[in-house]
Design a protein around this motif. Structure first.
Motif, short mmCIF file in Angstrom:
data_model
loop_
_atom_site.label_atom_id
_atom_site.label_comp_id
_atom_site.label_asym_id
_atom_site.label_seq_id
_atom_site.Cartn_x
_atom_site.Cartn_y
_atom_site.Cartn_z
N PHE A 104 13.28 16.44 91.01
CA PHE A 104 11.87 16.21 91.34
C PHE A 104 11.06 15.90 90.09
N THR A 105 11.31 16.64 89.01
CA THR A 105 10.57 16.40 87.77
C THR A 105 10.86 15.00 87.22
N GLY A 106 12.13 14.62 87.21
CA GLY A 106 12.50 13.31 86.71
C GLY A 106 11.95 12.19 87.57
N THR A 107 11.99 12.38 88.89
CA THR A 107 11.44 11.39 89.79
C THR A 107 9.93 11.26 89.61
N SER A 108 9.25 12.38 89.40
CA SER A 108 7.80 12.34 89.17
C SER A 108 7.47 11.59 87.89
N LEU A 109 8.27 11.81 86.84
CA LEU A 109 8.05 11.07 85.59
C LEU A 109 8.21 9.58 85.82
N PHE A 110 9.24 9.22 86.59
CA PHE A 110 9.46 7.81 86.89
C PHE A 110 8.30 7.22 87.69
N ILE A 111 7.80 7.97 88.66
CA ILE A 111 6.67 7.50 89.47
C ILE A 111 5.43 7.29 88.60
N LEU A 112 5.18 8.21 87.68
CA LEU A 112 4.03 8.09 86.79
C LEU A 112 4.14 6.80 85.96
N ALA A 113 5.30 6.58 85.36
CA ALA A 113 5.49 5.38 84.54
C ALA A 113 5.43 4.12 85.39
N GLN A 114 6.08 4.16 86.53
CA GLN A 114 6.10 3.00 87.43
C GLN A 114 4.69 2.65 87.90
N SER A 115 3.92 3.64 88.28
CA SER A 115 2.56 3.40 88.76
C SER A 115 1.68 2.84 87.65
N ALA A 116 1.82 3.38 86.44
CA ALA A 116 1.01 2.90 85.32
C ALA A 116 1.29 1.43 85.02
N VAL A 117 2.57 1.06 85.02
CA VAL A 117 2.94 -0.33 84.74
C VAL A 117 2.46 -1.27 85.84
N GLN A 118 2.64 -0.86 87.10
CA GLN A 118 2.21 -1.72 88.20
C GLN A 118 0.68 -1.85 88.25
N GLY A 119 -0.02 -0.78 87.93
CA GLY A 119 -1.47 -0.86 87.85
C GLY A 119 -1.91 -1.82 86.76
N LEU A 120 -1.19 -1.82 85.64
CA LEU A 120 -1.49 -2.74 84.55
C LEU A 120 -1.24 -4.19 84.98
N LEU A 121 -0.14 -4.43 85.69
CA LEU A 121 0.15 -5.78 86.15
C LEU A 121 -0.94 -6.29 87.10
#
Length: 249
Positions: A104-121
């Motif tokens: 869960f912790t690792g998946t949450s970290l991935f979601i945070l990074a993924q969301s930040a990058v997609q928001g930037l795009l």
């Protein structure tokens, strides 16, 4: 999945502790074509269709912008993408003896990074849309009026936080399925429909719909699309974690 079997050990083999959350986050990259590729493919198709449609229709009357809600498609499919996280990646991770907490912790970290990058795009695409005069057609695809902010950092936040919300909703839905199976999904779905229907009946009975409308009109966009979704994302994440502790693949 053979590729996953090949790369997962190295992803989880981190110094000091083999199954650290960072290793789990790196393991999520195996499913990147579904988690990221599918939503962006749908968004690209929606964008292409809207370009063709607005190129064929007559020009809008003066003062009426060409607005489309196609950008919402990417957020809807994020839910589906993270359902796949729980139905495919979660059982695979448990097979490698990854703890539920680390997953869960690792998946949450991935979601945070993924969301930040997609928001930037999305923010960059908005800038490109504005620079090209709405893709040469005065089309507002990424710059839907109520989404556009004057501050670019706030614009990125408004695009990013909904990704967090829909991602954790997908994780929560997948966790409910992993914990309770199809029956749990059906009960949850029926419960949400009943809850929404009851709320609609109460609002109609109390003639409170104008107050609801005023709430959405008077509340700043940054609060509606960043503040409240952030709180709901945290609640969904907390509920998913509690259920995941006893979920079986």
């Amino acid at each position: 999945m053979s590729a996953a079997l090949h790369c997962a050990p190295s992803a989880l083999d981190t110094p000091g502790r083999r199954r650290r959350p960072l290793g789990v986050a790196r393991m999520q990259v195996v499913n990147l074509p579904v988690q990221v590729g599918l939503p962006w493919l749908i968004l690209g198709l929606a964008f292409a269709v809207n370009l063709v449609i607005f190129a064929l229709v007559p020009d809008a009357p003066p003062g009426e912008p060409k607005v489309t809600g196609g950008i919402l498609s990417i957020y809807m499919f994020v839910v589906v993408a993270h359902l796949v996280t729980m139905t495919q990646v979660f059982p695979f991770a448990l097979g490698l003896s990854v703890t539920r907490r680390d997953f869960f912790t690792g998946t949450s970290l991935f979601i945070l990074a993924q969301s930040a990058v997609q928001g930037l795009l999305l923010t960059l695409l908005l800038g490109l849309e504005q620079a090209t005069g709405g893709w040469g057609q005065e089309l507002h695809f990424f710059g839907v009026p109520f989404l556009v902010q004057q501050n670019w950092v706030l614009q990125w936040v408004v695009y990013t936080v909904p990704f967090l919300f829909f991602s954790f909703v997908g994780i929560l839905a997948g966790t409910i399925y992993a914990r309770f199976g199809q029956l749990g999904m059906w009960i949850t779905s029926v419960g949400l429909v009943l809850l929404g229907g009851t709320a609609a009946i109460l609002l109609t009975w109390q003639r409170a719909w104008p107050a609801v409308g005023r709430f959405f009109v008077d509340t700043p966009t940054s609060v509606l699309l960043a503040g409240y979704p952030a709180v709901l994302a945290a609640l969904a994440a907390g509920a998913a974690y509690l259920l995941l502790r006893r979920a079986a693949p």
